[in-house]
Scaffold this motif. Structure first.
Motif, short mmCIF file in Angstrom:
data_model
loop_
_atom_site.label_atom_id
_atom_site.label_comp_id
_atom_site.label_asym_id
_atom_site.label_seq_id
_atom_site.Cartn_x
_atom_site.Cartn_y
_atom_site.Cartn_z
N LEU A 18 0.66 -1.70 0.37
CA LEU A 18 0.15 -0.35 0.29
C LEU A 18 1.27 1.22 0.25
N GLY A 19 2.22 0.70 0.41
CA GLY A 19 3.44 1.89 0.23
C GLY A 19 2.78 2.80 -1.15
N TRP A 20 3.19 2.12 -1.56
CA TRP A 20 2.90 2.45 -3.62
C TRP A 20 1.67 3.41 -4.15
N LEU A 21 0.99 3.43 -2.45
CA LEU A 21 -0.58 4.30 -3.23
C LEU A 21 0.24 5.83 -2.73
N ILE A 22 1.11 5.86 -1.98
CA ILE A 22 1.24 6.94 -0.87
C ILE A 22 2.39 7.55 -2.04
N THR A 23 3.30 6.91 -3.39
CA THR A 23 4.39 7.47 -3.52
C THR A 23 3.75 8.29 -4.49
N LEU A 24 1.91 7.31 -4.98
CA LEU A 24 0.87 7.88 -6.34
C LEU A 24 0.84 8.78 -5.72
N ARG A 25 0.24 8.90 -4.48
CA ARG A 25 -0.66 10.18 -4.02
C ARG A 25 0.66 11.52 -4.11
N LEU A 26 1.46 11.25 -4.03
CA LEU A 26 2.67 13.00 -4.35
C LEU A 26 2.83 12.25 -5.26
N GLU A 27 3.17 12.44 -6.31
CA GLU A 27 3.57 12.18 -7.70
C GLU A 27 2.34 12.17 -9.00
N SER A 28 1.13 11.49 -8.59
CA SER A 28 0.20 11.58 -9.21
C SER A 28 -0.65 11.86 -9.00
N PRO A 29 -1.43 12.86 -7.77
CA PRO A 29 -2.57 12.89 -7.34
C PRO A 29 -3.90 12.90 -8.13
N GLU A 30 -4.03 13.73 -9.29
CA GLU A 30 -4.95 13.43 -9.90
C GLU A 30 -5.63 11.72 -10.74
N THR A 31 -4.33 10.90 -10.37
CA THR A 31 -5.13 9.43 -10.45
C THR A 31 -5.79 8.64 -9.83
N GLY A 36 -12.04 8.72 -7.81
CA GLY A 36 -12.71 9.05 -6.37
C GLY A 36 -12.48 9.13 -5.48
N VAL A 37 -11.33 9.56 -5.23
CA VAL A 37 -10.42 9.41 -3.56
C VAL A 37 -10.60 11.13 -3.43
N THR A 38 -11.39 11.46 -2.18
CA THR A 38 -10.86 12.37 -1.84
C THR A 38 -9.83 12.82 -1.20
N GLN A 39 -9.83 12.01 0.26
CA GLN A 39 -9.07 12.52 0.89
C GLN A 39 -8.23 11.50 1.06
N PRO A 40 -7.20 11.84 0.85
CA PRO A 40 -5.95 10.31 0.09
C PRO A 40 -4.68 10.51 1.34
N ARG A 41 -5.36 11.64 2.11
CA ARG A 41 -4.80 11.33 3.64
C ARG A 41 -4.88 10.13 4.42
N ARG A 42 -6.17 8.96 4.20
CA ARG A 42 -6.79 8.18 4.74
C ARG A 42 -6.17 7.04 3.96
N LEU A 43 -5.50 6.90 3.15
CA LEU A 43 -4.94 5.87 2.42
C LEU A 43 -3.32 6.30 2.90
N LEU A 44 -2.61 6.85 3.34
CA LEU A 44 -1.90 6.81 4.53
C LEU A 44 -1.83 5.80 5.27
N GLN A 45 -3.52 6.13 6.30
CA GLN A 45 -3.07 5.76 7.73
C GLN A 45 -3.68 4.15 7.86
N MET A 46 -4.06 4.40 6.12
CA MET A 46 -4.57 3.02 5.86
C MET A 46 -3.55 2.21 5.95
N HIS A 47 -1.82 2.13 5.07
CA HIS A 47 -0.99 1.99 5.36
C HIS A 47 -0.30 1.43 6.41
N ILE A 48 -0.29 2.13 7.28
CA ILE A 48 0.44 2.48 8.07
C ILE A 48 -0.93 1.47 9.20
N ASP A 49 -1.40 1.68 9.60
CA ASP A 49 -2.57 0.33 10.46
C ASP A 49 -1.67 -0.87 9.94
N PHE A 50 -1.87 -0.94 8.43
CA PHE A 50 -1.35 -2.41 8.47
C PHE A 50 -0.41 -2.98 8.47
N VAL A 51 0.70 -1.84 9.04
CA VAL A 51 1.72 -2.73 9.21
C VAL A 51 1.42 -2.89 10.79
#
Length: 124
Positions: A18-31, A36-51
């Motif tokens: 899921l860390g790749w989503l964080i890279t995508l968020r930083l490199e290409s937020p429009e993707t 439909g992701v309006t709150q990309p920070r929640r993906l970071l939270q999910m990544h950290i929580d799964f770890v």
């Protein structure tokens, strides 16, 4: 190897991927917005929580390898559902007000906290 360790390894690996989503968020937020992701920070939270949840399961599985299923099952449920709880919020913060969301998250918190407490008592 115990089932908890196996599941924990999967959660840890999934969290790492899921860390790749964080890279995508930083490199290409429009993707992410296109999906439909309006709150990309929640993906970071999910990544950290799964770890974190993966590490917790690995630790419990190694510390208490003979943990009974009636303790392990709610613990596994909680450690999977807690991080997944961030996914609907990535699309809409309004999800947190819905009854189904509150019930699932409450059950996941009970599973995690109750399972960890029961595992600690069982290990005594």
């Amino acid at each position: 190897m115990s089932s908890l360790v196996n599941i924990g390894m999967f959660e840890l690996a999934f969290g790492a991927v899921l860390g790749w989503l964080i890279t995508l968020r930083l490199e290409s937020p429009e993707t992410l917005r296109r999906f439909g992701v309006t709150q990309p920070r929640r993906l970071l939270q999910m990544h950290i929580d799964f770890v974190m949840m993966g590490i917790i399961l690995i630790a419990v599985g190694l510390a208490v390898p003979d943990l009974p299923t009636w303790i392990a099952a709610p613990l596994v449920f909680g450690t999977i559902m807690n991080p997944l709880g961030f996914l609907p919020l990535a699309f809409s913060e309004e999800q947190r007000r819905k009854a189904y969301y509150r019930v699932i998250i409450t059950l996941s918190f009970i599973g995690t906290s109750g399972g960890l407490t029961a595992a600690a008592v069982f290990a005594l």
